[in-house]
Design a protein around this motif. Structure first.
Motif, mmCIF file in Angstrom:
data_model
loop_
_atom_site.group_PDB
_atom_site.id
_atom_site.type_symbol
_atom_site.label_atom_id
_atom_site.label_comp_id
_atom_site.label_asym_id
_atom_site.label_seq_id
_atom_site.Cartn_x
_atom_site.Cartn_y
_atom_site.Cartn_z
ATOM 1 N N GLN A 1 0.858 -1.126 0.058
ATOM 2 C CA GLN A 1 0.124 -0.121 0.008
ATOM 3 C C GLN A 1 0.942 1.091 0.139
ATOM 4 O OE1 GLN A 1 -2.679 0.207 2.976
ATOM 5 N NE2 GLN A 1 -3.202 2.139 2.814
ATOM 6 N N ASP B 1 0.592 5.351 0.788
ATOM 7 C CA ASP B 1 -0.277 6.447 1.167
ATOM 8 C C ASP B 1 0.636 7.711 0.929
ATOM 9 O OD1 ASP B 1 -2.247 7.836 2.187
ATOM 10 O OD2 ASP B 1 -1.428 7.896 4.463
ATOM 11 N N THR B 2 -0.066 8.846 0.340
ATOM 12 C CA THR B 2 0.618 10.065 0.294
ATOM 13 C C THR B 2 0.032 11.312 0.936
ATOM 14 O OG1 THR B 2 -0.648 10.572 -1.725
ATOM 15 C CG2 THR B 2 1.543 9.443 -2.068
ATOM 16 N N GLN B 3 0.703 12.207 1.310
ATOM 17 C CA GLN B 3 -0.205 13.249 2.087
ATOM 18 C C GLN B 3 0.661 14.530 1.843
ATOM 19 O OE1 GLN B 3 -3.035 12.960 4.051
ATOM 20 N NE2 GLN B 3 -3.053 15.159 3.749
ATOM 21 N N HIS C 1 9.191 -1.246 5.334
ATOM 22 C CA HIS C 1 8.386 0.016 4.975
ATOM 23 C C HIS C 1 9.193 0.945 4.501
ATOM 24 C CE1 HIS C 1 9.545 1.087 9.109
ATOM 25 N NE2 HIS C 1 9.519 2.141 8.297
#
Length: 155
Positions: free
Chosen positions: A43, A45-47, A64
């Motif tokens: 997976q 996830d970007t922010q 990770h």
């Protein structure tokens, strides 16, 4: 000595600004790098934290990967944690380094879950300055030295 994981942290200084501001290009590069090095993304996830600063977190089957970019500072911080004893986080980092093209970087590698003695837990730290940056730094030192000599000779 049994090692459970390897953990690489990296500071990349004076990176190419267009790479630091393009989150989609960075994610695409991460996907390509993990494919090329045999790791598997579970997976991503970007922010966007604030203007000029974004974070990418990639959960891997093997660990990770996290990247924070700061466009105004031309700086990126990366964290590669691989839960495979024989894994080489340096392979992923080399790809990131080639992508961001920093003038200078510093890495620290830790052996996580090292069940040996505490004395063996010293991190391996490596720094490198790009050749052009070294030339610039050397030139600045020469100029300062000449200026200092000139001031002394005027007295």
């Amino acid at each position: 000595m049994k090692i459970i994981a390897r953990h690489l942290t990296a500071d990349l200084y004076n990176c190419k600004e267009n790479k630091l501001s393009d989150m989609e290009m960075t994610v695409a590069t991460l996907r390509r790098l993990t494919d090329n090095t045999g790791f598997h993304i579970l997976q991503v996830d970007t922010q966007v934290i604030e203007r000029g600063h974004f974070v990418i977190l990639a959960a891997l089957k093997e660990g990770h990967l996290a990247i924070h970019t700061y466009t105004e500072l031309k700086y990126a911080a990366a964290d590669v944690f691989l839960c495979v004893a024989e894994a080489d986080p340096e392979a992923l980092f080399k790809g990131l380094r080639n992508f961001f093209k920093p003038d200078k970087f510093r890495t620290t590698v830790l052996k996580r879950g090292d069940f040996g003695t505490v004395k063996d837990m010293k991190p391996k730290i490596k720094s490198r300055v790009a050749p052009l940056r070294r030339i610039h730094n050397t030139g600045a030192k020469v100029i300062r030295l000449l200026a200092r000599r000139n001031r002394k000779s005027n007295y």
